[in-house]
Design a protein around this motif. Structure first.
Motif, PDB file in Angstrom:
ATOM      1  N   ASP A  82       0.914  -1.136  -0.014  1.00 25.24           N
ATOM      2  CA  ASP A  82       0.096  -0.134  -0.033  1.00 25.24           C
ATOM      3  C   ASP A  82       0.753   1.247  -0.227  1.00 25.24           C
ATOM      4  O   ASP A  82       2.115   1.224   0.638  1.00 25.24           O
ATOM      5  N   MET A  83       0.326   2.086  -0.675  1.00 29.73           N
ATOM      6  CA  MET A  83       1.250   3.707  -0.628  1.00 29.73           C
ATOM      7  C   MET A  83       0.392   4.661  -0.264  1.00 29.73           C
ATOM      8  O   MET A  83      -0.823   4.836  -0.325  1.00 29.73           O
ATOM      9  N   GLY A  84       1.052   5.691   0.385  1.00 26.95           N
ATOM     10  CA  GLY A  84       0.465   6.554   1.009  1.00 26.95           C
ATOM     11  C   GLY A  84       1.185   7.862   0.829  1.00 26.95           C
ATOM     12  O   GLY A  84       2.223   8.074   0.436  1.00 26.95           O
ATOM     13  N   TRP A  85       0.538   9.063   1.042  1.00 27.03           N
ATOM     14  CA  TRP A  85       0.870  10.434   0.862  1.00 27.03           C
ATOM     15  C   TRP A  85       0.442  11.097   2.435  1.00 27.03           C
ATOM     16  O   TRP A  85      -0.593  11.024   2.547  1.00 27.03           O
ATOM     17  N   PHE A  86       1.543  11.741   3.002  1.00 27.42           N
ATOM     18  CA  PHE A  86       1.397  12.316   4.155  1.00 27.42           C
ATOM     19  C   PHE A  86       2.187  13.763   3.934  1.00 27.42           C
ATOM     20  O   PHE A  86       2.781  14.153   3.109  1.00 27.42           O
ATOM     21  N   ARG A  87       1.537  14.711   5.054  1.00 25.17           N
ATOM     22  CA  ARG A  87       2.319  16.142   4.691  1.00 25.17           C
ATOM     23  C   ARG A  87       2.286  16.601   6.182  1.00 25.17           C
ATOM     24  O   ARG A  87       1.727  16.222   7.119  1.00 25.17           O
ATOM     25  N   GLN A  88       3.266  17.394   6.219  1.00 21.30           N
ATOM     26  CA  GLN A  88       3.719  18.257   7.707  1.00 21.30           C
ATOM     27  C   GLN A  88       4.144  19.605   7.261  1.00 21.30           C
ATOM     28  O   GLN A  88       4.624  20.207   6.603  1.00 21.30           O
ATOM     29  N   ALA A  89       2.980  20.464   7.964  1.00 17.98           N
ATOM     30  CA  ALA A  89       2.990  21.766   7.927  1.00 17.98           C
ATOM     31  C   ALA A  89       4.173  22.479   8.965  1.00 17.98           C
ATOM     32  O   ALA A  89       4.083  21.725  10.022  1.00 17.98           O
ATOM     33  N   PRO A  90       4.761  23.483   8.777  1.00 20.36           N
ATOM     34  CA  PRO A  90       5.643  24.058  10.086  1.00 20.36           C
ATOM     35  C   PRO A  90       4.976  24.135  11.204  1.00 20.36           C
ATOM     36  O   PRO A  90       3.653  24.686  11.535  1.00 20.36           O
ATOM     37  N   GLY A  91       5.473  23.664  12.116  1.00 19.11           N
ATOM     38  CA  GLY A  91       5.146  23.423  13.441  1.00 19.11           C
ATOM     39  C   GLY A  91       3.903  22.468  13.874  1.00 19.11           C
ATOM     40  O   GLY A  91       3.375  22.475  15.032  1.00 19.11           O
ATOM     41  N   LYS A  92       3.563  21.744  13.020  1.00 17.91           N
ATOM     42  CA  LYS A  92       2.774  20.758  13.018  1.00 17.91           C
ATOM     43  C   LYS A  92       3.029  19.516  12.858  1.00 17.91           C
ATOM     44  O   LYS A  92       4.004  19.065  12.250  1.00 17.91           O
ATOM     45  N   ALA A  93       2.322  18.453  13.328  1.00 21.94           N
ATOM     46  CA  ALA A  93       2.525  17.109  13.354  1.00 21.94           C
ATOM     47  C   ALA A  93       2.137  16.365  11.798  1.00 21.94           C
ATOM     48  O   ALA A  93       1.440  17.053  10.954  1.00 21.94           O
ATOM     49  N   ARG A  94       2.978  15.605  11.410  1.00 27.93           N
ATOM     50  CA  ARG A  94       2.497  14.966  10.110  1.00 27.93           C
ATOM     51  C   ARG A  94       1.285  14.515  10.123  1.00 27.93           C
ATOM     52  O   ARG A  94       0.559  13.673  11.146  1.00 27.93           O
ATOM     53  N   GLU A  95       0.587  14.732   9.069  1.00 26.56           N
ATOM     54  CA  GLU A  95      -0.946  14.029   9.043  1.00 26.56           C
ATOM     55  C   GLU A  95      -1.084  13.521   7.674  1.00 26.56           C
ATOM     56  O   GLU A  95      -0.357  13.533   6.775  1.00 26.56           O
ATOM     57  N   PHE A  96      -2.036  12.474   7.710  1.00 20.54           N
ATOM     58  CA  PHE A  96      -2.447  11.748   6.475  1.00 20.54           C
ATOM     59  C   PHE A  96      -3.216  12.733   5.425  1.00 20.54           C
ATOM     60  O   PHE A  96      -3.930  13.323   6.063  1.00 20.54           O
ATOM     61  N   ALA A  97      -2.853  12.235   4.317  1.00 22.34           N
ATOM     62  CA  ALA A  97      -3.519  12.724   3.025  1.00 22.34           C
ATOM     63  C   ALA A  97      -4.535  12.130   2.343  1.00 22.34           C
ATOM     64  O   ALA A  97      -5.529  12.185   2.168  1.00 22.34           O
ATOM     65  N   ALA A  98      -3.713  10.983   1.760  1.00 24.99           N
ATOM     66  CA  ALA A  98      -4.311   9.971   0.991  1.00 24.99           C
ATOM     67  C   ALA A  98      -3.521   8.512   0.939  1.00 24.99           C
ATOM     68  O   ALA A  98      -2.291   8.640   1.135  1.00 24.99           O
ATOM     69  N   ALA A  99      -4.373   7.498   0.585  1.00 27.10           N
ATOM     70  CA  ALA A  99      -3.565   6.252   0.461  1.00 27.10           C
ATOM     71  C   ALA A  99      -4.144   5.675  -0.798  1.00 27.10           C
ATOM     72  O   ALA A  99      -5.415   5.833  -0.886  1.00 27.10           O
ATOM     73  N   ASP A 121      -3.054  24.121   2.673  1.00 26.36           N
ATOM     74  CA  ASP A 121      -2.161  22.834   2.126  1.00 26.36           C
ATOM     75  C   ASP A 121      -0.830  22.832   1.923  1.00 26.36           C
ATOM     76  O   ASP A 121      -0.350  21.959   1.538  1.00 26.36           O
ATOM     77  N   THR A 122      -0.422  24.448   2.240  1.00 27.45           N
ATOM     78  CA  THR A 122       1.202  24.373   2.400  1.00 27.45           C
ATOM     79  C   THR A 122       1.588  23.373   3.526  1.00 27.45           C
ATOM     80  O   THR A 122       1.372  23.374   4.442  1.00 27.45           O
ATOM     81  N   ALA A 123       2.723  22.821   2.741  1.00 28.70           N
ATOM     82  CA  ALA A 123       3.546  21.758   3.862  1.00 28.70           C
ATOM     83  C   ALA A 123       4.505  21.000   2.882  1.00 28.70           C
ATOM     84  O   ALA A 123       4.547  21.104   1.744  1.00 28.70           O
ATOM     85  N   VAL A 124       5.086  20.102   3.410  1.00 25.15           N
ATOM     86  CA  VAL A 124       6.043  19.240   3.009  1.00 25.15           C
ATOM     87  C   VAL A 124       5.296  18.036   2.689  1.00 25.15           C
ATOM     88  O   VAL A 124       4.705  17.285   3.773  1.00 25.15           O
ATOM     89  N   TYR A 125       5.182  17.480   1.654  1.00 24.91           N
ATOM     90  CA  TYR A 125       4.441  16.006   1.088  1.00 24.91           C
ATOM     91  C   TYR A 125       5.584  14.992   1.146  1.00 24.91           C
ATOM     92  O   TYR A 125       6.487  15.216   0.301  1.00 24.91           O
ATOM     93  N   SER A 126       5.060  14.065   1.868  1.00 25.69           N
ATOM     94  CA  SER A 126       5.909  12.789   1.673  1.00 25.69           C
ATOM     95  C   SER A 126       5.142  11.538   1.223  1.00 25.69           C
ATOM     96  O   SER A 126       4.003  11.369   1.788  1.00 25.69           O
TER      97      SER A 126
END
Length: 125
Positions: free
Chosen positions: A33-50, A89-94
């Motif tokens: 399974d593959m997923g995309w997560f994102r992390q905005a400055p000062g916030k925890a990483r959060e789930f976006a899609a899988a 939606d601004t964040a680092v997407y992983s």
């Protein structure tokens, strides 16, 4: 060596679109399974899609539903099409990859064994 490499991030105005891509190398992720997560400055990483290993099942965070579309192909790649982007939606997407695990949810970061370095998405207002 297993690698997940993201691309496609950048600066876009609110309402615009971006398409992120994640290419895997070093092993085959056809059964993962593959997923995309994102992390905005000062916030925890959060789930976006899988997306499931088969590509049949997709999962989205409430904030992404109706705007983001996740897909995968035989090139060992997974894409995230993002439309109607908002400043929040601004964040680092992983991207991430994990073997199927029926005891854990795909929104959980612990579900995934491999992670990319991330790509910056900045949405201006």
């Amino acid at each position: 060596q297993v690698q997940l490499v993201e691309s496609g991030g950048g600066l876009v105005q609110a309402g615009g679109s971006l398409r992120l891509s994640c290419v895997a190398s070093g092993r085959t992720f056809n059964s993962y399974d593959m997923g995309w997560f994102r992390q905005a400055p000062g916030k925890a990483r959060e789930f976006a899609a899988a997306i499931s290993w088969s590509g049949v099942d997709t999962y989205y965070a409430d904030s992404a539903k109706g705007r983001f579309t996740i897909s995968r192909d035989v090139r060992n790649a997974v894409d995230l099409q993002m439309n109607s982007l908002k400043p929040e939606d601004t964040a680092v997407y992983s991207c991430a990859a994990g073997p199927v695990n029926y005891r854990m949810g795909r929104t959980d970061t612990n579900y995934y064994h491999y992670w990319g370095q991330g790509t910056q998405v900045t949405v201006s207002s």
